[in-house]
Design a protein around this motif. Structure first.
Motif, mmCIF file in Angstrom:
data_model
loop_
_atom_site.group_PDB
_atom_site.id
_atom_site.type_symbol
_atom_site.label_atom_id
_atom_site.label_comp_id
_atom_site.label_asym_id
_atom_site.label_seq_id
_atom_site.Cartn_x
_atom_site.Cartn_y
_atom_site.Cartn_z
ATOM 1 N N LEU A 1 -14.776 3.519 -9.100
ATOM 2 C CA LEU A 1 -13.858 2.914 -8.128
ATOM 3 C C LEU A 1 -14.553 1.854 -7.278
ATOM 4 N N PHE A 2 -15.752 2.158 -6.796
ATOM 5 C CA PHE A 2 -16.458 1.219 -5.924
ATOM 6 C C PHE A 2 -16.864 -0.043 -6.671
ATOM 7 N N TRP B 1 -16.760 9.061 -10.441
ATOM 8 C CA TRP B 1 -15.532 8.406 -9.963
ATOM 9 C C TRP B 1 -15.814 7.410 -8.842
ATOM 10 N N PRO C 1 -8.160 -1.520 -1.011
ATOM 11 C CA PRO C 1 -8.355 -0.141 -0.534
ATOM 12 C C PRO C 1 -9.114 0.760 -1.512
ATOM 13 N N VAL C 2 -9.244 0.343 -2.760
ATOM 14 C CA VAL C 2 -9.925 1.173 -3.755
ATOM 15 C C VAL C 2 -11.425 1.243 -3.463
ATOM 16 N N THR C 3 -12.004 0.152 -2.998
ATOM 17 C CA THR C 3 -13.444 0.102 -2.741
ATOM 18 C C THR C 3 -13.902 1.159 -1.743
ATOM 19 N N SER D 1 -13.795 -6.612 -9.959
ATOM 20 C CA SER D 1 -12.456 -7.158 -10.151
ATOM 21 C C SER D 1 -12.035 -8.062 -8.995
ATOM 22 N N LEU E 1 -4.347 -5.440 -4.131
ATOM 23 C CA LEU E 1 -4.138 -4.005 -4.307
ATOM 24 C C LEU E 1 -5.464 -3.257 -4.459
ATOM 25 N N LEU E 2 -6.489 -3.944 -4.957
ATOM 26 C CA LEU E 2 -7.790 -3.312 -5.170
ATOM 27 C C LEU E 2 -8.597 -3.145 -3.886
ATOM 28 N N SER F 1 -13.969 -2.012 -8.646
ATOM 29 C CA SER F 1 -13.048 -2.724 -7.750
ATOM 30 C C SER F 1 -13.703 -3.986 -7.192
ATOM 31 N N ILE G 1 -12.470 3.944 -0.971
ATOM 32 C CA ILE G 1 -12.261 5.272 -1.560
ATOM 33 C C ILE G 1 -13.445 5.598 -2.472
ATOM 34 N N GLY G 2 -13.866 4.624 -3.261
ATOM 35 C CA GLY G 2 -15.045 4.812 -4.101
ATOM 36 C C GLY G 2 -16.279 5.096 -3.268
#
Length: 128
Positions: free
Chosen positions: A80-81, A76, A103-105, A87, A100-101, A84, A107-108
């Motif tokens: 995610l890292f 995961w 904050p995903v980095t 993208s 929106l992406l 993101s 988290i990954g």
């Protein structure tokens, strides 16, 4: 042998080679230097974690919760890292940045750190 780790490790490794070649050749024309560096960072981290998943998959580590969760965190976290960053850099180069992406980095990244921590705990617990 852990089939999940081998499956995702080989998938991540193969796709990292494809993304790396794509970035080095096709995207070099549309990315600026910062975007290219970011894309390369995603490829590197994807490959690093592909290799650790393959190593885990081929190892003789006994099944444990630490191992199961470490594998999940690596899978995961890599998705995610790296995805993101891919993208974000592509959307930025096309002037359609998907904020929106952002904050995903991290988290990954935290999941990747958690995976390494769980792997460490696995080794420590097996020595006790």
């Amino acid at each position: 042998m852990n089939e999940t780790a081998l499956l995702f490790g080989s998938l991540f490794g193969g796709s990292a080679v494809i993304f790396g070649a794509f970035g080095a050749h096709a995207l070099k024309k549309i990315f600026n230097d910062d975007q290219l560096k970011n894309f390369e960072t995603a490829v590197k981290y994807q490959m690093y974690h592909a290799l650790v998943l393959v190593a885990i998959g081929l190892s003789s580590l006994p099944p444990s919760d630490y191992l199961t969760y470490a594998i999940r965190c690596f899978i995961w976290g890599t998705l995610l890292f790296s995805l993101s960053i891919y993208s974000l850099t592509l959307s930025s180069a096309l002037n359609k940045k998907i904020k929106l992406l952002g904050p995903v980095t991290p988290i990954g990244g935290l999941l990747l750190v958690a995976g390494w921590t769980l792997l460490f705990l696995l080794f420590i617990s097996s020595k006790a």
